[in-house]
Enzyme design. Sequence first.
Site, PDB file in Angstrom:
ATOM      1  N   SER A  74       0.832  -1.197   0.000  1.00 47.94           N
ATOM      2  CA  SER A  74       0.000   0.000   0.000  1.00 47.94           C
ATOM      3  C   SER A  74       0.870   1.252   0.000  1.00 47.94           C
ATOM      4  CB  SER A  74      -0.904   0.003   1.239  1.00 47.94           C
ATOM      5  OG  SER A  74      -1.545   1.261   1.396  1.00 47.94           O
ATOM      6  N   TYR A 115      -2.650   5.723  -5.378  1.00 44.63           N
ATOM      7  CA  TYR A 115      -3.880   6.505  -5.503  1.00 44.63           C
ATOM      8  C   TYR A 115      -3.677   7.607  -6.541  1.00 44.63           C
ATOM      9  CZ  TYR A 115      -5.740   4.315  -1.270  1.00 44.63           C
ATOM     10  OH  TYR A 115      -6.215   3.403  -0.351  1.00 44.63           O
ATOM     11  N   THR A 133      -5.685   2.492  -7.617  1.00 46.41           N
ATOM     12  CA  THR A 133      -7.004   2.439  -6.994  1.00 46.41           C
ATOM     13  C   THR A 133      -7.887   3.538  -7.570  1.00 46.41           C
ATOM     14  OG1 THR A 133      -6.142   1.503  -4.935  1.00 46.41           O
ATOM     15  CG2 THR A 133      -8.259   2.623  -4.814  1.00 46.41           C
ATOM     16  N   LYS A 167      -7.834  -1.074  -9.741  1.00 44.91           N
ATOM     17  CA  LYS A 167      -8.487  -1.708  -8.586  1.00 44.91           C
ATOM     18  C   LYS A 167      -9.719  -0.899  -8.178  1.00 44.91           C
ATOM     19  CE  LYS A 167      -7.530  -3.040  -3.768  1.00 44.91           C
ATOM     20  NZ  LYS A 167      -8.412  -2.071  -3.057  1.00 44.91           N
ATOM     21  N   HIS A 194     -13.301  -2.299  -2.016  1.00 47.61           N
ATOM     22  CA  HIS A 194     -12.492  -1.647  -0.975  1.00 47.61           C
ATOM     23  C   HIS A 194     -12.848  -2.188   0.408  1.00 47.61           C
ATOM     24  CE1 HIS A 194      -9.725   1.981  -1.076  1.00 47.61           C
ATOM     25  NE2 HIS A 194      -9.654   1.563   0.174  1.00 47.61           N
TER      26      HIS A 194
END
Length: 263
Positions: free
Chosen positions: A36, A59, A85, A164, A188
């Site tokens: 992450s 992100y 994401t 994602k 999520h």
Amino acid sequence: MPLMVAPIAMQKMYHPEGEYVTARAASAAGTIMTLSSLATSTLEEVASTGPGIRFFQLYVYKDRSVALQLVRRAERAGFKAIVLTVDTPKLGRREADIKNRFVLPPHLALENFEGLDLGKIDRTNDSGLASDIAGQFDRSLNWKENAQDVKWLQTITGLPILLKGVLTAEDARLSVQAGAAGIIVSNHGARQLDYAPATITALEEVVKAVQGRILVFLDGGVRRGTDVFKALALGASAVFGGLIKFNQVLWRTIGTSTQSYHI
């Protein structure tokens, strides 16, 4: 192995070695770990734990230079794919975080943002995480800009890009058009939007929509081996797991116990 480790933020909150031990355990199990961007360990630190195939989750930030720096570091550290994401233009309403006024413990930080003046989760009247994300994530994210972001990422990296957060056939077809290498069907962890469909429910229509043109993975709701078999039977190439108990199974593969830590 058709079971891989999903991106899990802030792992040192529930184990002192956090992302290090997850990386070692995934390698020992012969599977892929996704780091992450909101990790409590840096890309370089995770890469230094030893051999293994690793993806990096990203992100969409207002400041694209942040993404550029993170992608460059992921490449240098040997990561093999970027997981973008696309379901978080803003953080979902996480009521427990608001009630608890969530902040990171003082001895921890979002290490990948060191020196970028980002990732400072300060105490607020609600969720410190939500406040930080509101200032950093691009709320204007939509398919027009999303496709442009994928194209832009393709100009700065040769790594495959997986999207994602796709749950519908329409978004799946747009993902193909945008040039994604793959889709991760994900809600999520069901924490981003109330009443989002279960990922296993959405999987079949996504698989049918892409018609074999790109890979499709499933993330979420994977609690036992039969869940993996169901996803594979419905057309997933593999599944991602992100539950703490799933990680505990991985940790046991290298003899690391979590029994002394409050989960």
